[in-house]
Design a protein around this motif. Structure first.
Motif, PDB file in Angstrom:
ATOM      1  N   GLU A  14     -33.390 -20.942  -5.533  1.00 49.05           N
ATOM      2  CA  GLU A  14     -34.739 -21.088  -5.794  1.00 49.05           C
ATOM      3  C   GLU A  14     -34.967 -23.018  -5.945  1.00 49.05           C
ATOM      4  OE1 GLU A  14     -37.890 -18.293  -5.699  1.00 49.05           O
ATOM      5  OE2 GLU A  14     -36.783 -17.788  -6.913  1.00 49.05           O
ATOM      6  N   SER A  15     -36.387 -23.512  -6.036  1.00 50.28           N
ATOM      7  CA  SER A  15     -36.638 -24.881  -6.200  1.00 50.28           C
ATOM      8  C   SER A  15     -36.936 -24.389  -7.248  1.00 50.28           C
ATOM      9  CB  SER A  15     -37.260 -25.657  -5.388  1.00 50.28           C
ATOM     10  OG  SER A  15     -38.622 -24.985  -5.196  1.00 50.28           O
ATOM     11  N   ASN A  16     -37.652 -25.627  -8.337  1.00 50.48           N
ATOM     12  CA  ASN A  16     -38.521 -25.262  -8.758  1.00 50.48           C
ATOM     13  C   ASN A  16     -40.408 -25.097  -8.561  1.00 50.48           C
ATOM     14  OD1 ASN A  16     -36.797 -25.289 -11.153  1.00 50.48           O
ATOM     15  ND2 ASN A  16     -36.905 -27.886 -10.988  1.00 50.48           N
ATOM     16  N   ASN A  17     -40.965 -25.996  -7.717  1.00 51.86           N
ATOM     17  CA  ASN A  17     -41.526 -25.565  -6.813  1.00 51.86           C
ATOM     18  C   ASN A  17     -42.063 -24.033  -6.600  1.00 51.86           C
ATOM     19  OD1 ASN A  17     -42.589 -28.117  -6.696  1.00 51.86           O
ATOM     20  ND2 ASN A  17     -41.744 -29.092  -5.457  1.00 51.86           N
ATOM     21  N   SER A  18     -41.477 -23.382  -5.998  1.00 52.77           N
ATOM     22  CA  SER A  18     -40.935 -22.011  -5.678  1.00 52.77           C
ATOM     23  C   SER A  18     -40.991 -21.486  -7.062  1.00 52.77           C
ATOM     24  CB  SER A  18     -39.575 -22.152  -5.441  1.00 52.77           C
ATOM     25  OG  SER A  18     -39.801 -20.759  -4.614  1.00 52.77           O
ATOM     26  N   ILE A  19     -40.281 -21.771  -7.736  1.00 53.36           N
ATOM     27  CA  ILE A  19     -40.544 -20.803  -9.074  1.00 53.36           C
ATOM     28  C   ILE A  19     -41.923 -21.504  -9.587  1.00 53.36           C
ATOM     29  CG2 ILE A  19     -39.593 -21.042 -10.952  1.00 53.36           C
ATOM     30  CD1 ILE A  19     -36.447 -21.377 -10.771  1.00 53.36           C
ATOM     31  N   ILE A  20     -42.243 -21.967  -9.724  1.00 56.60           N
ATOM     32  CA  ILE A  20     -44.251 -22.376 -10.219  1.00 56.60           C
ATOM     33  C   ILE A  20     -45.084 -21.292  -9.729  1.00 56.60           C
ATOM     34  CG2 ILE A  20     -45.631 -24.067  -9.975  1.00 56.60           C
ATOM     35  CD1 ILE A  20     -43.191 -26.404 -11.146  1.00 56.60           C
ATOM     36  N   ARG A  21     -44.783 -21.799  -7.920  1.00 60.16           N
ATOM     37  CA  ARG A  21     -45.464 -21.108  -7.156  1.00 60.16           C
ATOM     38  C   ARG A  21     -45.934 -19.207  -7.598  1.00 60.16           C
ATOM     39  NH1 ARG A  21     -46.472 -25.599  -5.865  1.00 60.16           N
ATOM     40  NH2 ARG A  21     -47.755 -25.706  -7.211  1.00 60.16           N
ATOM     41  N   LYS A  22     -44.459 -18.807  -7.763  1.00 58.59           N
ATOM     42  CA  LYS A  22     -44.521 -17.427  -8.285  1.00 58.59           C
ATOM     43  C   LYS A  22     -44.948 -17.580  -9.472  1.00 58.59           C
ATOM     44  CE  LYS A  22     -40.488 -15.036  -7.760  1.00 58.59           C
ATOM     45  NZ  LYS A  22     -38.796 -15.504  -7.057  1.00 58.59           N
ATOM     46  N   ILE A  23     -45.043 -18.363 -10.136  1.00 56.13           N
ATOM     47  CA  ILE A  23     -45.110 -17.576 -11.921  1.00 56.13           C
ATOM     48  C   ILE A  23     -46.550 -18.322 -11.389  1.00 56.13           C
ATOM     49  CG2 ILE A  23     -44.946 -19.056 -14.518  1.00 56.13           C
ATOM     50  CD1 ILE A  23     -42.322 -20.039 -13.948  1.00 56.13           C
ATOM     51  N   GLU A  24     -47.557 -18.746 -11.197  1.00 55.63           N
ATOM     52  CA  GLU A  24     -48.454 -19.104 -10.821  1.00 55.63           C
ATOM     53  C   GLU A  24     -49.313 -17.549 -10.092  1.00 55.63           C
ATOM     54  OE1 GLU A  24     -49.593 -23.545 -10.187  1.00 55.63           O
ATOM     55  OE2 GLU A  24     -48.955 -22.813  -8.178  1.00 55.63           O
ATOM     56  N   GLN A  25     -48.855 -17.528  -9.168  1.00 54.47           N
ATOM     57  CA  GLN A  25     -49.665 -16.085  -8.319  1.00 54.47           C
ATOM     58  C   GLN A  25     -49.260 -14.285  -9.583  1.00 54.47           C
ATOM     59  OE1 GLN A  25     -46.802 -15.147  -5.565  1.00 54.47           O
ATOM     60  NE2 GLN A  25     -47.817 -16.380  -3.788  1.00 54.47           N
ATOM     61  N   GLN A  26     -48.133 -14.882 -10.583  1.00 58.26           N
ATOM     62  CA  GLN A  26     -47.571 -14.063 -11.683  1.00 58.26           C
ATOM     63  C   GLN A  26     -49.149 -13.858 -12.567  1.00 58.26           C
ATOM     64  OE1 GLN A  26     -45.742 -11.154 -11.281  1.00 58.26           O
ATOM     65  NE2 GLN A  26     -46.786 -10.188 -12.249  1.00 58.26           N
ATOM     66  N   ILE A  27     -49.261 -15.091 -13.000  1.00 56.45           N
ATOM     67  CA  ILE A  27     -50.976 -15.458 -13.927  1.00 56.45           C
ATOM     68  C   ILE A  27     -51.857 -15.167 -13.298  1.00 56.45           C
ATOM     69  CG2 ILE A  27     -51.555 -17.667 -15.000  1.00 56.45           C
ATOM     70  CD1 ILE A  27     -49.219 -18.710 -15.556  1.00 56.45           C
ATOM     71  N   GLU A  28     -52.000 -15.546 -12.583  1.00 59.55           N
ATOM     72  CA  GLU A  28     -53.974 -14.476 -11.316  1.00 59.55           C
ATOM     73  C   GLU A  28     -53.311 -13.361 -11.441  1.00 59.55           C
ATOM     74  OE1 GLU A  28     -57.341 -14.785 -10.100  1.00 59.55           O
ATOM     75  OE2 GLU A  28     -56.278 -16.483 -10.980  1.00 59.55           O
ATOM     76  N   THR A  29     -51.786 -12.377 -10.927  1.00 52.69           N
ATOM     77  CA  THR A  29     -52.761 -11.590 -11.044  1.00 52.69           C
ATOM     78  C   THR A  29     -52.654 -10.597 -12.540  1.00 52.69           C
ATOM     79  OG1 THR A  29     -50.289 -11.162  -9.282  1.00 52.69           O
ATOM     80  CG2 THR A  29     -50.880  -9.337 -11.148  1.00 52.69           C
ATOM     81  N   MET A  30     -51.509 -11.263 -13.701  1.00 53.83           N
ATOM     82  CA  MET A  30     -52.210 -10.812 -15.288  1.00 53.83           C
ATOM     83  C   MET A  30     -53.730 -10.912 -15.501  1.00 53.83           C
ATOM     84  SD  MET A  30     -49.840 -11.919 -18.835  1.00 53.83           S
ATOM     85  CE  MET A  30     -49.817 -14.179 -18.048  1.00 53.83           C
ATOM     86  N   ARG A  31     -54.062 -11.740 -15.539  1.00 57.88           N
ATOM     87  CA  ARG A  31     -55.502 -12.458 -15.727  1.00 57.88           C
ATOM     88  C   ARG A  31     -56.216 -11.011 -14.827  1.00 57.88           C
ATOM     89  NH1 ARG A  31     -56.158 -17.540 -13.340  1.00 57.88           N
ATOM     90  NH2 ARG A  31     -55.284 -18.734 -15.163  1.00 57.88           N
ATOM     91  N   LYS A  32     -56.366 -10.755 -13.817  1.00 59.50           N
ATOM     92  CA  LYS A  32     -57.129  -9.355 -13.073  1.00 59.50           C
ATOM     93  C   LYS A  32     -57.160  -8.507 -13.763  1.00 59.50           C
ATOM     94  CE  LYS A  32     -57.224 -11.965  -8.884  1.00 59.50           C
ATOM     95  NZ  LYS A  32     -56.186 -11.764  -7.065  1.00 59.50           N
ATOM     96  N   SER A  33     -55.939  -8.127 -14.073  1.00 57.89           N
ATOM     97  CA  SER A  33     -55.226  -7.046 -14.835  1.00 57.89           C
ATOM     98  C   SER A  33     -56.376  -7.723 -15.723  1.00 57.89           C
ATOM     99  CB  SER A  33     -53.742  -6.812 -14.903  1.00 57.89           C
ATOM    100  OG  SER A  33     -53.011  -6.529 -13.867  1.00 57.89           O
ATOM    101  N   ILE A  34     -56.042  -8.326 -16.845  1.00 55.87           N
ATOM    102  CA  ILE A  34     -57.114  -8.295 -17.919  1.00 55.87           C
ATOM    103  C   ILE A  34     -58.341  -8.586 -17.704  1.00 55.87           C
ATOM    104  CG2 ILE A  34     -57.474  -9.265 -20.219  1.00 55.87           C
ATOM    105  CD1 ILE A  34     -54.941 -10.730 -19.963  1.00 55.87           C
ATOM    106  N   GLU A  35     -58.854  -8.737 -16.882  1.00 61.16           N
ATOM    107  CA  GLU A  35     -60.180  -8.584 -15.743  1.00 61.16           C
ATOM    108  C   GLU A  35     -60.917  -7.501 -16.162  1.00 61.16           C
ATOM    109  OE1 GLU A  35     -60.611 -11.432 -13.814  1.00 61.16           O
ATOM    110  OE2 GLU A  35     -61.268 -13.238 -14.814  1.00 61.16           O
ATOM    111  N   LYS A  36     -60.067  -6.395 -15.116  1.00 64.33           N
ATOM    112  CA  LYS A  36     -60.342  -4.897 -15.182  1.00 64.33           C
ATOM    113  C   LYS A  36     -59.817  -4.140 -15.571  1.00 64.33           C
ATOM    114  CE  LYS A  36     -56.953  -4.176 -11.411  1.00 64.33           C
ATOM    115  NZ  LYS A  36     -56.739  -3.920 -10.375  1.00 64.33           N
ATOM    116  N   ASP A  37     -59.509  -4.540 -17.196  1.00 70.20           N
ATOM    117  CA  ASP A  37     -59.239  -3.446 -18.203  1.00 70.20           C
ATOM    118  C   ASP A  37     -57.662  -3.000 -17.371  1.00 70.20           C
ATOM    119  OD1 ASP A  37     -58.573  -3.540 -20.814  1.00 70.20           O
ATOM    120  OD2 ASP A  37     -60.101  -1.800 -20.466  1.00 70.20           O
ATOM    121  N   ASP A  38     -56.851  -3.044 -16.855  1.00 70.23           N
ATOM    122  CA  ASP A  38     -55.553  -2.499 -16.615  1.00 70.23           C
ATOM    123  C   ASP A  38     -55.177  -2.025 -17.864  1.00 70.23           C
ATOM    124  OD1 ASP A  38     -56.387  -2.235 -13.457  1.00 70.23           O
ATOM    125  OD2 ASP A  38     -55.106  -4.081 -13.872  1.00 70.23           O
TER     126      ASP A  38
END
Length: 194
Positions: A113-137
């Motif tokens: 993968e390119s670094n840009n593709s990897i960065i997009r995947k990380i951004e999506q995972q960070i958003e998933t983590m943020r949502k998990s914390i907000e709803k106290d998963d």
């Protein structure tokens, strides 16, 4: 939490502490990590020296390790203690071991993968983590998210490092700058393997 495989917090224990302040501080740390990631992307686009980019990737991984430590502490104090006291020690310990193994596992997969593709995947995972914390998963799901992000950062590191070795290192040594080049490279590698 045992019995909380999908992070649905069914046992009534607040995995990530019982205060909104704790979650806000955690989300603030995650937002800073997301900002650091955007900075890395700008560095790549602006052709900043590989050593500097690798140092920033190491900083992001260090920040993720800090979040992981805080979440793990909350998981132990809230979820694991609760489940053990509730007689669910086998489930609690099995899940904790699985979570720890996932958190510390290093994957050596081939990167296509390119670094840009990897960065997009990380951004999506960070958003998933943020949502998990907000709803106290369950905090185990947040720790798994951190593990996935660290794996993607390792992928980015390998892509950058390979390019650095093949291009920058060779170029600078051929230019007669071997002492400084090797010193800079070893400094970067030492930061990466902490």
């Amino acid at each position: 939490m045992a019995g909380d495989k999908m992070g649905d917090n069914t046992n009534g224990v607040l995995c990530l502490s019982n205060t909104d302040d704790f979650r806000k501080k955690l989300i603030s740390r995650i937002n800073r990590i997301a900002g650091q990631l955007r900075g890395i992307e700008r560095m790549i686009l602006n052709h900043v020296k590989c050593d500097e980019i690798l140092n920033q990737v190491s900083s992001v991984k260090s920040a993720l390790n800090g979040v992981a430590k805080v979440v793990l502490e909350a998981h132990l104090k809230n979820c694991v203690v609760h489940d053990i006291k509730a007689g669910l020690e086998e489930e609690a310990t099995s899940e904790l071991i699985l979570t720890l193994n996932t958190l510390i596992e290093k994957k050596g997969k081939k990167i296509n993968e390119s670094n840009n593709s990897i960065i997009r995947k990380i951004e999506q995972q960070i958003e998933t983590m943020r949502k998990s914390i907000e709803k106290d998963d369950c905090c185990s799901s947040v720790l798994r998210d951190i593990s996935i992000i660290k794996g993607e950062l390792d992928s980015m590191t390998r892509v950058i490092l390979e390019g650095h070795v093949k291009n920058c290192l060779v170029r600078d040594i051929k230019a007669g700058l071997e002492e400084k080049t090797i010193d800079d490279f070893l400094y970067t590698i030492n930061k990466m393997v902490k």
